[in-house]
Design a protein around this motif. Sequence first.
Motif, PDB file in Angstrom:
ATOM      1  N   LEU A 278      -8.272  45.693  18.861  1.00  0.00           N
ATOM      2  CA  LEU A 278      -8.364  44.712  19.941  1.00  0.00           C
ATOM      3  C   LEU A 278      -9.611  44.861  20.822  1.00  0.00           C
ATOM      4  O   LEU A 278      -9.797  44.066  21.740  1.00  0.00           O
ATOM      5  CB  LEU A 278      -7.105  44.772  20.810  1.00  0.00           C
ATOM      6  N   GLY A 279     -10.465  45.813  20.555  1.00  0.00           N
ATOM      7  CA  GLY A 279     -11.682  45.984  21.347  1.00  0.00           C
ATOM      8  C   GLY A 279     -12.516  44.712  21.452  1.00  0.00           C
ATOM      9  O   GLY A 279     -12.897  44.305  22.555  1.00  0.00           O
ATOM     10  N   PRO A 280     -12.828  44.033  20.329  1.00  0.00           N
ATOM     11  CA  PRO A 280     -13.596  42.795  20.422  1.00  0.00           C
ATOM     12  C   PRO A 280     -12.871  41.688  21.207  1.00  0.00           C
ATOM     13  O   PRO A 280     -13.504  40.927  21.932  1.00  0.00           O
ATOM     14  CB  PRO A 280     -13.793  42.388  18.961  1.00  0.00           C
ATOM     15  N   LEU A 281     -11.563  41.630  21.090  1.00  0.00           N
ATOM     16  CA  LEU A 281     -10.794  40.638  21.852  1.00  0.00           C
ATOM     17  C   LEU A 281     -10.883  40.951  23.342  1.00  0.00           C
ATOM     18  O   LEU A 281     -11.110  40.059  24.161  1.00  0.00           O
ATOM     19  CB  LEU A 281      -9.334  40.626  21.399  1.00  0.00           C
ATOM     20  N   PHE A 282     -10.728  42.209  23.707  1.00  0.00           N
ATOM     21  CA  PHE A 282     -10.832  42.619  25.099  1.00  0.00           C
ATOM     22  C   PHE A 282     -12.218  42.285  25.653  1.00  0.00           C
ATOM     23  O   PHE A 282     -12.354  41.787  26.773  1.00  0.00           O
ATOM     24  CB  PHE A 282     -10.543  44.111  25.232  1.00  0.00           C
ATOM     25  N   ALA A 283     -13.256  42.534  24.864  1.00  0.00           N
ATOM     26  CA  ALA A 283     -14.623  42.217  25.297  1.00  0.00           C
ATOM     27  C   ALA A 283     -14.778  40.719  25.542  1.00  0.00           C
ATOM     28  O   ALA A 283     -15.400  40.315  26.531  1.00  0.00           O
ATOM     29  CB  ALA A 283     -15.630  42.701  24.263  1.00  0.00           C
ATOM     30  N   SER A 284     -14.220  39.894  24.683  1.00  0.00           N
ATOM     31  CA  SER A 284     -14.353  38.439  24.860  1.00  0.00           C
ATOM     32  C   SER A 284     -13.603  37.955  26.095  1.00  0.00           C
ATOM     33  O   SER A 284     -14.008  36.978  26.728  1.00  0.00           O
ATOM     34  CB  SER A 284     -13.890  37.689  23.612  1.00  0.00           C
TER      35      SER A 284
ATOM     36  N   GLY B  73     -13.293  39.825  28.871  1.00  0.00           N
ATOM     37  CA  GLY B  73     -14.160  40.261  29.960  1.00  0.00           C
ATOM     38  C   GLY B  73     -15.414  39.420  30.106  1.00  0.00           C
ATOM     39  O   GLY B  73     -15.901  39.185  31.210  1.00  0.00           O
ATOM     40  N   GLU B  74     -15.937  38.940  28.985  1.00  0.00           N
ATOM     41  CA  GLU B  74     -17.147  38.117  28.998  1.00  0.00           C
ATOM     42  C   GLU B  74     -16.845  36.640  29.244  1.00  0.00           C
ATOM     43  O   GLU B  74     -17.755  35.830  29.317  1.00  0.00           O
ATOM     44  CB  GLU B  74     -17.882  38.272  27.664  1.00  0.00           C
ATOM     45  N   ARG B  75     -15.564  36.324  29.315  1.00  0.00           N
ATOM     46  CA  ARG B  75     -15.100  34.937  29.510  1.00  0.00           C
ATOM     47  C   ARG B  75     -15.560  34.010  28.393  1.00  0.00           C
ATOM     48  O   ARG B  75     -15.899  32.854  28.621  1.00  0.00           O
ATOM     49  CB  ARG B  75     -15.521  34.412  30.865  1.00  0.00           C
ATOM     50  N   THR B  76     -15.577  34.522  27.164  1.00  0.00           N
ATOM     51  CA  THR B  76     -15.947  33.706  26.008  1.00  0.00           C
ATOM     52  C   THR B  76     -14.751  33.387  25.122  1.00  0.00           C
ATOM     53  O   THR B  76     -14.884  32.617  24.173  1.00  0.00           O
ATOM     54  CB  THR B  76     -17.028  34.408  25.162  1.00  0.00           C
ATOM     55  N   LEU B  77     -13.599  33.962  25.419  1.00  0.00           N
ATOM     56  CA  LEU B  77     -12.392  33.705  24.634  1.00  0.00           C
ATOM     57  C   LEU B  77     -11.928  32.277  24.860  1.00  0.00           C
ATOM     58  O   LEU B  77     -11.762  31.839  25.997  1.00  0.00           O
ATOM     59  CB  LEU B  77     -11.277  34.676  25.033  1.00  0.00           C
ATOM     60  N   GLN B  78     -11.733  31.522  23.777  1.00  0.00           N
ATOM     61  CA  GLN B  78     -11.275  30.147  23.896  1.00  0.00           C
ATOM     62  C   GLN B  78      -9.776  30.029  23.688  1.00  0.00           C
ATOM     63  O   GLN B  78      -9.125  29.227  24.335  1.00  0.00           O
ATOM     64  CB  GLN B  78     -12.015  29.253  22.905  1.00  0.00           C
ATOM     65  N   TYR B  79      -9.222  30.785  22.768  1.00  0.00           N
ATOM     66  CA  TYR B  79      -7.775  30.798  22.557  1.00  0.00           C
ATOM     67  C   TYR B  79      -7.404  32.047  21.759  1.00  0.00           C
ATOM     68  O   TYR B  79      -8.257  32.676  21.153  1.00  0.00           O
ATOM     69  CB  TYR B  79      -7.284  29.534  21.835  1.00  0.00           C
ATOM     70  N   VAL B  80      -6.127  32.347  21.792  1.00  0.00           N
ATOM     71  CA  VAL B  80      -5.607  33.451  20.983  1.00  0.00           C
ATOM     72  C   VAL B  80      -4.248  33.015  20.442  1.00  0.00           C
ATOM     73  O   VAL B  80      -3.492  32.324  21.117  1.00  0.00           O
ATOM     74  CB  VAL B  80      -5.511  34.773  21.794  1.00  0.00           C
ATOM     75  N   ARG B  81      -3.976  33.376  19.214  1.00  0.00           N
ATOM     76  CA  ARG B  81      -2.712  33.028  18.558  1.00  0.00           C
ATOM     77  C   ARG B  81      -2.171  34.270  17.863  1.00  0.00           C
ATOM     78  O   ARG B  81      -2.923  35.037  17.259  1.00  0.00           O
ATOM     79  CB  ARG B  81      -2.971  31.926  17.534  1.00  0.00           C
TER      80      ARG B  81
END
Length: 80
Positions: A19-25, A27-35
Amino acid sequence: ELIKIRIGECLVLLRGHNLGPLFASIGERTLQYVRASPDLRDEREREADTYVWDIRFAKLPPKYAGLLNPGQIEFSLDGS
């Protein structure tokens, strides 16, 4: 692995793998969605991938709900 995200008085729990890359996204506010994809939980050939197999929403206990810092994010690699 587990990511805990507090949104107002709600706690969102994301449980998954790598989950490191997910956590980074987040924090960077680049995550659009998660499923969540529960079927990936035991797939060894996807060891290098990042995926969430469970998403849970919970109301914060009253003793924590009024605390400041509503944007607090915690990241735990030990699964707790």
